[in-house]
Design a protein around this motif. Structure first.
Motif, PDB file in Angstrom:
ATOM      1  N   GLU A  45       0.835  -1.211   0.000  1.00  0.00           N
ATOM      2  CA  GLU A  45       0.000   0.000   0.000  1.00  0.00           C
ATOM      3  C   GLU A  45       0.869   1.259   0.000  1.00  0.00           C
ATOM      4  N   GLN A  46       1.951   1.228   0.774  1.00  0.00           N
ATOM      5  CA  GLN A  46       2.872   2.368   0.794  1.00  0.00           C
ATOM      6  C   GLN A  46       3.565   2.540  -0.553  1.00  0.00           C
ATOM      7  N   LEU A  47       3.879   1.418  -1.217  1.00  0.00           N
ATOM      8  CA  LEU A  47       4.488   1.500  -2.551  1.00  0.00           C
ATOM      9  C   LEU A  47       3.547   2.193  -3.529  1.00  0.00           C
ATOM     10  N   LYS A  48       2.248   1.904  -3.418  1.00  0.00           N
ATOM     11  CA  LYS A  48       1.260   2.578  -4.272  1.00  0.00           C
ATOM     12  C   LYS A  48       1.246   4.077  -3.979  1.00  0.00           C
ATOM     13  N   ASP A  49       1.311   4.441  -2.694  1.00  0.00           N
ATOM     14  CA  ASP A  49       1.341   5.857  -2.314  1.00  0.00           C
ATOM     15  C   ASP A  49       2.590   6.548  -2.867  1.00  0.00           C
ATOM     16  N   ILE A  50       3.736   5.881  -2.748  1.00  0.00           N
ATOM     17  CA  ILE A  50       4.990   6.432  -3.273  1.00  0.00           C
ATOM     18  C   ILE A  50       4.881   6.620  -4.783  1.00  0.00           C
ATOM     19  N   ALA A  51       4.377   5.591  -5.472  1.00  0.00           N
ATOM     20  CA  ALA A  51       4.225   5.666  -6.926  1.00  0.00           C
ATOM     21  C   ALA A  51       3.322   6.832  -7.317  1.00  0.00           C
ATOM     22  N   PHE A  52       2.216   7.023  -6.579  1.00  0.00           N
ATOM     23  CA  PHE A  52       1.277   8.116  -6.854  1.00  0.00           C
ATOM     24  C   PHE A  52       1.961   9.471  -6.657  1.00  0.00           C
ATOM     25  N   GLU A  53       2.664   9.625  -5.543  1.00  0.00           N
ATOM     26  CA  GLU A  53       3.371  10.878  -5.248  1.00  0.00           C
ATOM     27  C   GLU A  53       4.430  11.172  -6.311  1.00  0.00           C
ATOM     28  N   PHE A  54       5.191  10.136  -6.672  1.00  0.00           N
ATOM     29  CA  PHE A  54       6.243  10.315  -7.671  1.00  0.00           C
ATOM     30  C   PHE A  54       5.661  10.690  -9.023  1.00  0.00           C
ATOM     31  N   GLN A  55       4.566  10.058  -9.397  1.00  0.00           N
ATOM     32  CA  GLN A  55       3.946  10.336 -10.693  1.00  0.00           C
ATOM     33  C   GLN A  55       3.537  11.810 -10.775  1.00  0.00           C
ATOM     34  N   ALA A  56       3.017  12.346  -9.697  1.00  0.00           N
ATOM     35  CA  ALA A  56       2.623  13.758  -9.677  1.00  0.00           C
ATOM     36  C   ALA A  56       3.824  14.680  -9.862  1.00  0.00           C
ATOM     37  N   LEU A  57       5.018  14.197  -9.520  1.00  0.00           N
ATOM     38  CA  LEU A  57       6.247  14.987  -9.654  1.00  0.00           C
ATOM     39  C   LEU A  57       6.992  14.711 -10.954  1.00  0.00           C
ATOM     40  N   GLY A  58       6.445  13.820 -11.790  1.00  0.00           N
ATOM     41  CA  GLY A  58       7.096  13.503 -13.065  1.00  0.00           C
ATOM     42  C   GLY A  58       8.058  12.336 -12.991  1.00  0.00           C
ATOM     43  N   PHE A  59       8.032  11.590 -11.888  1.00  0.00           N
ATOM     44  CA  PHE A  59       8.884  10.420 -11.722  1.00  0.00           C
ATOM     45  C   PHE A  59       8.023   9.161 -11.816  1.00  0.00           C
ATOM     46  N   GLU A  60       8.679   8.023 -11.898  1.00  0.00           N
ATOM     47  CA  GLU A  60       7.945   6.763 -11.984  1.00  0.00           C
ATOM     48  C   GLU A  60       8.745   5.667 -11.293  1.00  0.00           C
ATOM     49  N   LEU A  61       8.068   4.890 -10.455  1.00  0.00           N
ATOM     50  CA  LEU A  61       8.721   3.726  -9.847  1.00  0.00           C
ATOM     51  C   LEU A  61       8.856   2.644 -10.906  1.00  0.00           C
ATOM     52  N   ILE A  62       9.989   2.002 -10.922  1.00  0.00           N
ATOM     53  CA  ILE A  62      10.235   0.942 -11.899  1.00  0.00           C
ATOM     54  C   ILE A  62      10.260  -0.385 -11.160  1.00  0.00           C
ATOM     55  N   GLU A  63       9.474  -1.340 -11.638  1.00  0.00           N
ATOM     56  CA  GLU A  63       9.349  -2.605 -10.927  1.00  0.00           C
ATOM     57  C   GLU A  63      10.103  -3.756 -11.585  1.00  0.00           C
ATOM     58  N   LYS A  64      10.040  -3.879 -12.894  1.00  0.00           N
ATOM     59  CA  LYS A  64      10.664  -5.019 -13.553  1.00  0.00           C
ATOM     60  C   LYS A  64      12.174  -4.856 -13.595  1.00  0.00           C
ATOM     61  N   GLU A  65      12.878  -5.958 -13.361  1.00  0.00           N
ATOM     62  CA  GLU A  65      14.341  -5.926 -13.283  1.00  0.00           C
ATOM     63  C   GLU A  65      14.983  -5.387 -14.562  1.00  0.00           C
ATOM     64  N   LYS A  66      14.472  -5.801 -15.720  1.00  0.00           N
ATOM     65  CA  LYS A  66      15.056  -5.319 -16.981  1.00  0.00           C
ATOM     66  C   LYS A  66      14.844  -3.821 -17.130  1.00  0.00           C
ATOM     67  N   ASN A  67      13.674  -3.342 -16.753  1.00  0.00           N
ATOM     68  CA  ASN A  67      13.416  -1.904 -16.838  1.00  0.00           C
ATOM     69  C   ASN A  67      14.308  -1.130 -15.878  1.00  0.00           C
ATOM     70  N   GLN A  68      14.578  -1.717 -14.718  1.00  0.00           N
ATOM     71  CA  GLN A  68      15.495  -1.089 -13.762  1.00  0.00           C
ATOM     72  C   GLN A  68      16.888  -0.983 -14.363  1.00  0.00           C
ATOM     73  N   LEU A  69      17.309  -2.033 -15.054  1.00  0.00           N
ATOM     74  CA  LEU A  69      18.632  -2.034 -15.665  1.00  0.00           C
ATOM     75  C   LEU A  69      18.723  -0.987 -16.783  1.00  0.00           C
ATOM     76  N   ILE A  70      17.674  -0.854 -17.579  1.00  0.00           N
ATOM     77  CA  ILE A  70      17.641   0.171 -18.631  1.00  0.00           C
ATOM     78  C   ILE A  70      17.781   1.552 -17.997  1.00  0.00           C
ATOM     79  N   GLU A  71      17.061   1.784 -16.931  1.00  0.00           N
ATOM     80  CA  GLU A  71      17.127   3.078 -16.260  1.00  0.00           C
ATOM     81  C   GLU A  71      18.516   3.316 -15.661  1.00  0.00           C
ATOM     82  N   GLN A  72      19.136   2.263 -15.146  1.00  0.00           N
ATOM     83  CA  GLN A  72      20.499   2.396 -14.619  1.00  0.00           C
ATOM     84  C   GLN A  72      21.468   2.768 -15.744  1.00  0.00           C
ATOM     85  N   ILE A  73      21.308   2.155 -16.909  1.00  0.00           N
ATOM     86  CA  ILE A  73      22.161   2.487 -18.061  1.00  0.00           C
ATOM     87  C   ILE A  73      22.000   3.967 -18.391  1.00  0.00           C
TER      88      ILE A  73
END
Length: 188
Positions: A45-73
């Motif tokens: 539930e807190q992760l959903k709240d964080i994701a909502f807050e971040f989205q309002a600021l133009g950020f996005e939580l990344i969940e899938k490992e491959k997507n995390q790696l792309i973002e790290q690159i």
């Protein structure tokens, strides 16, 4: 718990994410571009709240490992290109990124190309050209100094690459009234 955050690409972004997480009651143990370690571990539930807050600021939580790696690159490339002196790096940036992520370059290259529709090399070039635009606008360095700082073999090589991406030579770009810089997190 480590959270991966898309579009967190500058020190101001780090400050905003840090403030927001603290405002939500989390302690930030460590924070870098695109990555933040928080305590205590957020529940679903807190992760959903964080994701909502971040989205309002133009950020996005990344969940899938491959997507995390792309973002790290992307974050490693942005960090190298925009916050380092590339003239002092004696190997290709692609291999510096692979070493920093402790992954095989060929794997990262394939993964990035499949996900983003362009190669890591082209992404690096786009980032470098945006940084060159910034340096040209500041007017503190001449083209030879910029080409060295950005790791180009010559100002002619920089000029050719700049013109192929922007349609203008660096001098025409600098002289033009219209500056078309792009946000570094929107390049691809």
């Amino acid at each position: 718990m480590t959270l991966y955050v898309k579009n967190m690409v500058c020190n101001r972004c780090i400050m905003i994410v840090n403030e927001r997480l603290q405002g939500l009651g989390f302690s930030v143990k460590q924070i870098t571009l695109g990555k933040v370690e928080v305590a205590p571990d957020p529940n679903p539930e807190q992760l959903k709240d964080i994701a909502f807050e971040f989205q309002a600021l133009g950020f996005e939580l990344i969940e899938k490992e491959k997507n995390q790696l792309i973002e790290q690159i992307k974050n490693e490339v942005i960090n190298l290109v925009h916050y380092s002196d590339l003239g002092e790096i004696n190997q290709s940036l692609m291999h510096v990124v692979a070493d920093k992520l402790n992954k095989e370059y060929n794997y990262l290259s394939r993964l990035f190309s499949e996900s983003e529709g362009l190669t890591i090399e082209k992404f690096i070039i786009q980032q470098k050209i945006e940084k060159v635009k910034e340096l040209l606008e500041y007017g503190e360095l001449n083209l030879n100094e910029i080409s060295f700082k950005m790791g180009y073999s010559s100002s002619a090589h920089l000029s050719a690459q700049f013109k192929s991406l922007t349609g203008l030579s660096p001098s025409k770009y600098k002289a033009s009234a219209v500056k078309n810089r792009k946000p570094i997190d929107k390049l691809n």
